[in-house]
Design an enzyme around this catalytic site. Structure first.
Site, PDB file in Angstrom:
ATOM      1  N   ARG A 138      42.086  44.561  35.772  1.00 34.48           N
ATOM      2  CA  ARG A 138      41.127  45.216  36.657  1.00 34.48           C
ATOM      3  C   ARG A 138      41.870  46.268  37.476  1.00 34.48           C
ATOM      4  NH1 ARG A 138      40.259  39.580  37.133  1.00 34.48           N
ATOM      5  NH2 ARG A 138      38.225  38.875  36.372  1.00 34.48           N
TER       6      ARG A 138
ATOM      7  N   LYS B 263      41.308  37.516  40.603  1.00 35.21           N
ATOM      8  CA  LYS B 263      40.273  37.070  41.526  1.00 35.21           C
ATOM      9  C   LYS B 263      40.539  35.624  41.957  1.00 35.21           C
ATOM     10  CE  LYS B 263      36.310  39.933  40.190  1.00 35.21           C
ATOM     11  NZ  LYS B 263      34.926  39.902  39.685  1.00 35.21           N
TER      12      LYS B 263
ATOM     13  N   HIS C  36      36.902  50.133  34.413  1.00 35.43           N
ATOM     14  CA  HIS C  36      36.188  48.990  33.840  1.00 35.43           C
ATOM     15  C   HIS C  36      35.945  49.184  32.353  1.00 35.43           C
ATOM     16  CE1 HIS C  36      33.623  45.488  33.594  1.00 35.43           C
ATOM     17  NE2 HIS C  36      32.699  46.215  33.020  1.00 35.43           N
TER      18      HIS C  36
ATOM     19  N   ARG D  72      39.063  48.329  30.485  1.00 33.49           N
ATOM     20  CA  ARG D  72      39.190  46.865  30.417  1.00 33.49           C
ATOM     21  C   ARG D  72      38.240  46.308  29.363  1.00 33.49           C
ATOM     22  NH1 ARG D  72      40.172  42.019  33.322  1.00 33.49           N
ATOM     23  NH2 ARG D  72      38.348  40.680  33.585  1.00 33.49           N
TER      24      ARG D  72
ATOM     25  N   HIS E  59      39.242  35.384  33.414  1.00 31.24           N
ATOM     26  CA  HIS E  59      37.888  34.906  33.690  1.00 31.24           C
ATOM     27  C   HIS E  59      37.909  33.441  34.090  1.00 31.24           C
ATOM     28  CE1 HIS E  59      36.268  38.221  30.812  1.00 31.24           C
ATOM     29  NE2 HIS E  59      36.369  38.658  32.048  1.00 31.24           N
TER      30      HIS E  59
ATOM     31  N   TYR F 196      31.996  39.986  25.855  1.00 37.38           N
ATOM     32  CA  TYR F 196      32.751  40.924  25.034  1.00 37.38           C
ATOM     33  C   TYR F 196      32.544  40.673  23.549  1.00 37.38           C
ATOM     34  CZ  TYR F 196      35.054  42.064  29.389  1.00 37.38           C
ATOM     35  OH  TYR F 196      35.290  42.473  30.669  1.00 37.38           O
TER      36      TYR F 196
END
Length: 343
Positions: free
Chosen positions: A186, A210, A280, A283, A306, A315
């Site tokens: 990211r 994250k 983005h 990615r 994730h 994806y």
């Protein structure tokens, strides 16, 4: 009511750096108590900022002097109707995020879920594993939620990637784009990289994603060489611990900012004429290429950082050229679908 959000990084370590203030500059107690609790839970600064602005939006609509205990599902319905009547109209994702924050706020202060009031949104539905196996099970959804259109982000083609890549000249910029394109980072993860995160002898890099979750990713040989050239030839002598810094101007040696990265991509979109190139999409191109190459979903989930495999499944979609390639292969190998010869 004139409310605002301020950023105070010099406050106590246990307090959220983002504060909601009223028109007199006094803190809005119910909002900041919730933000402090989320900060103690170790939520990222970006999440705290999003929560603060969601609470600011609600506080401006919610009349001063009313208690949070008066909130019901009917209140949320009125709040959602108010948002959809605004111009420009917020996206369903934005409205849903604000409603979710209100549910968390109510649970924090009142200790239970928001009562129904005069509106009833509880409904039963059936669901199954995201991988499509097993029996369908019954689940109950409670609370107002807008239907969100499925987000489809098409990856860049090989030609678009080559054209966009050719517009960069410095090793720093090539390393930035390479980490997004070859490792799926990211933009915020890329800017947050520090020198100590590089493990060049092991061809690895540590990434803080994250939720402050750290993951170790491999480095491609080409990207390893670009990073070495950047560190040896371009990176200014500076005390900054961050990997990517400004190369010139008054901010030379200072960490790159989000605004600086946006400006960089804006310039190279115009220069390369690839108008849909952004961090983005790079990615997403990485994720789509990995799926096309046959990588396992758990491995891709780790690479992308994730928390849930449902996000990774986004994806698993075919680009138009993939559909055409598979169609052409099937037509070549067809048996019973051959058209009869005309006389």
């Amino acid at each position: 009511m004139k409310l605002s959000v301020v950023y105070r990084p010099s406050g106590p370590a246990s307090a959220s750096p983002y504060r909601v203030l009223d028109e007199r500059g006094q803190e809005v107690t119910w909002a900041n108590a919730f933000l402090d609790a989320q900060h103690i839970r170790q939520l990222s600064v970006r999440s705290l900022r999003a929560y603060a602005y969601d609470l600011l939006h609600f506080a401006r609509w919610w009349r001063q002097g009313r208690s949070l205990s008066e909130i019901t599902q009917s209140t949320l319905l009125d709040y959602a109707r108010y948002q959809l009547d605004q111009q420009p109209q917020p996206t369903p994702q934005t409205v849903n995020h604000r409603l979710t924050v209100l549910h968390c706020l109510y649970r924090f202060h009142c200790g239970n879920e928001i009562p129904s009031g005069q509106a009833h949104f509880q409904r039963a539905y059936t669901t199954r594993s995201p991988l499509g196996y097993g029996r369908r099970r019954r689940a109950v959804a409670s609370g107002l939620r807008l239907k969100q259109p499925r987000r489809v982000v098409l990856p860049l083609s090989v030609e678009e990637v080559a054209q966009f890549w050719a517009s960069f000249r410095t090793f720093r910029d090539l390393a930035l784009v390479g980490l997004m394109l070859l490792n799926g980072l990211r933009s915020c993860e890329t800017l947050a990289l520090q020198l100590e995160d590089l493990r060049l002898p092991d061809t690895q890099i540590a990434v803080l994603g994250k939720g402050n979750k750290k993951r170790i990713l491999p480095l491609a040989d080409e990207l390893l060489e670009v990073l070495q050239h950047y560190l040896r030839l371009e990176r200014p002598l500076t005390n900054s611990p961050y990997l990517f810094v400004s190369l010139k101007g008054r901010r030379r040696g200072s960490p790159m900012t989000t605004a600086g990265l946006r400006s960089l991509f804006r310039h190279h979109r115009l220069r390369s004429c690839i108008h849909n190139a952004n961090p983005h999409r790079l990615r997403h191109t990485f994720g789509a290429d990995m799926v096309r190459a046959g990588i396992s979903l758990p491995a891709l989930q780790h690479l992308m950082g994730h928390s849930h495999i449902q996000t990774t499944l986004l994806y698993v979609q075919l680009a138009p050229q993939d559909v055409w390639r598979e169609y052409a292969r099937a037509v070549q190998n067809r048996t019973c679908l051959s058209l009869p010869k005309t006389l």
